[in-house]
Design a protein around this motif. Structure first.
Motif, PDB file in Angstrom:
ATOM      1  N   GLU A   2       0.841  -1.199   0.000  1.00 49.97           N
ATOM      2  CA  GLU A   2       0.000   0.000   0.000  1.00 49.97           C
ATOM      3  C   GLU A   2       0.877   1.250   0.000  1.00 49.97           C
ATOM      4  OE1 GLU A   2      -4.191   1.024   1.962  1.00 49.97           O
ATOM      5  OE2 GLU A   2      -2.637   0.563   3.410  1.00 49.97           O
ATOM      6  N   TYR A   3       0.367   2.295  -0.644  1.00 47.62           N
ATOM      7  CA  TYR A   3       1.062   3.580  -0.720  1.00 47.62           C
ATOM      8  C   TYR A   3       0.213   4.642  -0.038  1.00 47.62           C
ATOM      9  CZ  TYR A   3       3.722   1.094  -4.241  1.00 47.62           C
ATOM     10  OH  TYR A   3       4.503   0.180  -4.886  1.00 47.62           O
ATOM     11  N   HIS A   4       0.856   5.439   0.810  1.00 45.39           N
ATOM     12  CA  HIS A   4       0.164   6.515   1.510  1.00 45.39           C
ATOM     13  C   HIS A   4       0.700   7.853   1.012  1.00 45.39           C
ATOM     14  CE1 HIS A   4      -1.188   4.105   5.276  1.00 45.39           C
ATOM     15  NE2 HIS A   4      -1.197   3.362   4.178  1.00 45.39           N
ATOM     16  N   LEU A   5      -0.213   8.775   0.746  1.00 46.49           N
ATOM     17  CA  LEU A   5       0.160  10.139   0.390  1.00 46.49           C
ATOM     18  C   LEU A   5       0.052  10.971   1.669  1.00 46.49           C
ATOM     19  CD1 LEU A   5       0.943  12.172  -1.782  1.00 46.49           C
ATOM     20  CD2 LEU A   5      -1.493  12.545  -2.188  1.00 46.49           C
ATOM     21  N   ILE A   6       1.180  11.503   2.101  1.00 45.39           N
ATOM     22  CA  ILE A   6       1.263  12.221   3.371  1.00 45.39           C
ATOM     23  C   ILE A   6       1.527  13.709   3.135  1.00 45.39           C
ATOM     24  CG2 ILE A   6       2.415  12.344   5.630  1.00 45.39           C
ATOM     25  CD1 ILE A   6       1.148   9.613   5.146  1.00 45.39           C
ATOM     26  N   SER A   7       0.682  14.556   3.706  1.00 47.37           N
ATOM     27  CA  SER A   7       0.899  16.007   3.684  1.00 47.37           C
ATOM     28  C   SER A   7       1.834  16.368   4.822  1.00 47.37           C
ATOM     29  CB  SER A   7      -0.436  16.732   3.884  1.00 47.37           C
ATOM     30  OG  SER A   7      -0.208  18.078   4.229  1.00 47.37           O
ATOM     31  N   GLN A   8       2.745  17.290   4.568  1.00 48.18           N
ATOM     32  CA  GLN A   8       3.644  17.764   5.627  1.00 48.18           C
ATOM     33  C   GLN A   8       3.062  18.955   6.382  1.00 48.18           C
ATOM     34  OE1 GLN A   8       6.377  15.985   6.535  1.00 48.18           O
ATOM     35  NE2 GLN A   8       5.469  14.596   5.044  1.00 48.18           N
ATOM     36  N   GLY A   9       1.858  19.383   5.993  1.00 45.13           N
ATOM     37  CA  GLY A   9       1.177  20.454   6.718  1.00 45.13           C
ATOM     38  C   GLY A   9       1.648  21.851   6.388  1.00 45.13           C
ATOM     39  N   ARG A  10       2.326  21.988   5.241  1.00 47.57           N
ATOM     40  CA  ARG A  10       2.837  23.318   4.871  1.00 47.57           C
ATOM     41  C   ARG A  10       2.914  23.431   3.351  1.00 47.57           C
ATOM     42  NH1 ARG A  10       8.318  22.177   3.831  1.00 47.57           N
ATOM     43  NH2 ARG A  10       8.955  20.256   4.840  1.00 47.57           N
ATOM     44  N   LEU A  11       3.059  24.667   2.909  1.00 43.04           N
ATOM     45  CA  LEU A  11       3.217  24.956   1.485  1.00 43.04           C
ATOM     46  C   LEU A  11       4.697  25.042   1.134  1.00 43.04           C
ATOM     47  CD1 LEU A  11       0.540  27.783   1.103  1.00 43.04           C
ATOM     48  CD2 LEU A  11       0.313  25.379   0.441  1.00 43.04           C
ATOM     49  N   ASP A  52      -2.600   1.139  -5.615  1.00 42.31           N
ATOM     50  CA  ASP A  52      -2.313   1.555  -6.989  1.00 42.31           C
ATOM     51  C   ASP A  52      -1.324   2.728  -6.954  1.00 42.31           C
ATOM     52  OD1 ASP A  52      -2.241   2.508  -9.573  1.00 42.31           O
ATOM     53  OD2 ASP A  52      -4.418   2.525  -9.845  1.00 42.31           O
ATOM     54  N   LYS A  53      -0.047   2.422  -7.214  1.00 49.41           N
ATOM     55  CA  LYS A  53       1.007   3.434  -7.117  1.00 49.41           C
ATOM     56  C   LYS A  53       0.755   4.612  -8.063  1.00 49.41           C
ATOM     57  CE  LYS A  53       6.007   3.929  -7.173  1.00 49.41           C
ATOM     58  NZ  LYS A  53       7.279   3.243  -7.393  1.00 49.41           N
ATOM     59  N   GLU A  54       0.282   4.338  -9.270  1.00 49.92           N
ATOM     60  CA  GLU A  54       0.045   5.405 -10.254  1.00 49.92           C
ATOM     61  C   GLU A  54      -1.056   6.365  -9.789  1.00 49.92           C
ATOM     62  OE1 GLU A  54       2.059   6.117 -12.819  1.00 49.92           O
ATOM     63  OE2 GLU A  54       3.227   4.469 -11.953  1.00 49.92           O
ATOM     64  N   LYS A  55      -2.076   5.827  -9.149  1.00 55.47           N
ATOM     65  CA  LYS A  55      -3.174   6.664  -8.638  1.00 55.47           C
ATOM     66  C   LYS A  55      -2.650   7.602  -7.546  1.00 55.47           C
ATOM     67  CE  LYS A  55      -7.995   6.108  -7.360  1.00 55.47           C
ATOM     68  NZ  LYS A  55      -9.049   5.153  -7.026  1.00 55.47           N
ATOM     69  N   VAL A  56      -1.819   7.066  -6.664  1.00 54.17           N
ATOM     70  CA  VAL A  56      -1.236   7.881  -5.590  1.00 54.17           C
ATOM     71  C   VAL A  56      -0.319   8.948  -6.187  1.00 54.17           C
ATOM     72  CG1 VAL A  56       0.208   7.840  -3.516  1.00 54.17           C
ATOM     73  CG2 VAL A  56      -1.451   6.020  -3.901  1.00 54.17           C
ATOM     74  N   LYS A  57       0.450   8.583  -7.217  1.00 47.28           N
ATOM     75  CA  LYS A  57       1.321   9.563  -7.885  1.00 47.28           C
ATOM     76  C   LYS A  57       0.505  10.692  -8.507  1.00 47.28           C
ATOM     77  CE  LYS A  57       5.506   7.141  -9.334  1.00 47.28           C
ATOM     78  NZ  LYS A  57       6.243   6.660 -10.507  1.00 47.28           N
ATOM     79  N   LYS A  58      -0.632  10.334  -9.103  1.00 50.70           N
ATOM     80  CA  LYS A  58      -1.497  11.329  -9.738  1.00 50.70           C
ATOM     81  C   LYS A  58      -1.995  12.344  -8.697  1.00 50.70           C
ATOM     82  CE  LYS A  58      -5.785  11.596 -12.350  1.00 50.70           C
ATOM     83  NZ  LYS A  58      -6.949  10.852 -12.801  1.00 50.70           N
ATOM     84  N   PHE A  59      -2.452  11.847  -7.547  1.00 47.96           N
ATOM     85  CA  PHE A  59      -2.901  12.735  -6.473  1.00 47.96           C
ATOM     86  C   PHE A  59      -1.740  13.577  -5.960  1.00 47.96           C
ATOM     87  CE2 PHE A  59      -6.648  10.049  -6.303  1.00 47.96           C
ATOM     88  CZ  PHE A  59      -7.640  10.941  -5.933  1.00 47.96           C
ATOM     89  N   SER A  60      -0.570  12.953  -5.824  1.00 46.06           N
ATOM     90  CA  SER A  60       0.614  13.657  -5.351  1.00 46.06           C
ATOM     91  C   SER A  60       0.940  14.841  -6.260  1.00 46.06           C
ATOM     92  CB  SER A  60       1.798  12.687  -5.312  1.00 46.06           C
ATOM     93  OG  SER A  60       2.996  13.366  -5.080  1.00 46.06           O
ATOM     94  N   GLN A  61       0.900  14.615  -7.572  1.00 42.73           N
ATOM     95  CA  GLN A  61       1.193  15.683  -8.521  1.00 42.73           C
ATOM     96  C   GLN A  61       0.186  16.829  -8.406  1.00 42.73           C
ATOM     97  OE1 GLN A  61       1.226  13.432 -12.142  1.00 42.73           O
ATOM     98  NE2 GLN A  61       3.393  12.912 -11.959  1.00 42.73           N
TER      99      GLN A  61
END
Length: 76
Positions: A2-11, A52-61
């Protein structure tokens, strides 16, 4: 796996806050206040997870384009 998309809480440094918040609102459908409380509070937060690594990458972008500092973590 599983892949997790993590926000660092900043811009990103130099990002224009108002513009970034508007873009984040479009992605998340949250109000400005909710974006500030949940995504820009300075603390890491899981935004999305999938095997789905590609789906997580898409959200990351999308989040990066909106100015949010994010990272992808692989969970065994």
């Amino acid at each position: 796996m599983e892949y997790h998309l993590i926000s660092q809480g900043r811009l990103f440094t130099g990002a224009k806050e108002k513009e970034c918040i508007v873009m984040l609102q479009r992605i998340t459908k949250l109000s400005e206040e909710q974006v500030r409380k949940t995504l820009l509070n300075g603390r890491p937060r899981k935004l999305f997870s999938s095997d789905d690594k590609e789906k997580v990458k898409k959200f990351s972008q999308a989040y990066r384009k909106a100015g949010l500092v994010v990272e992808i973590k692989k969970i065994q």
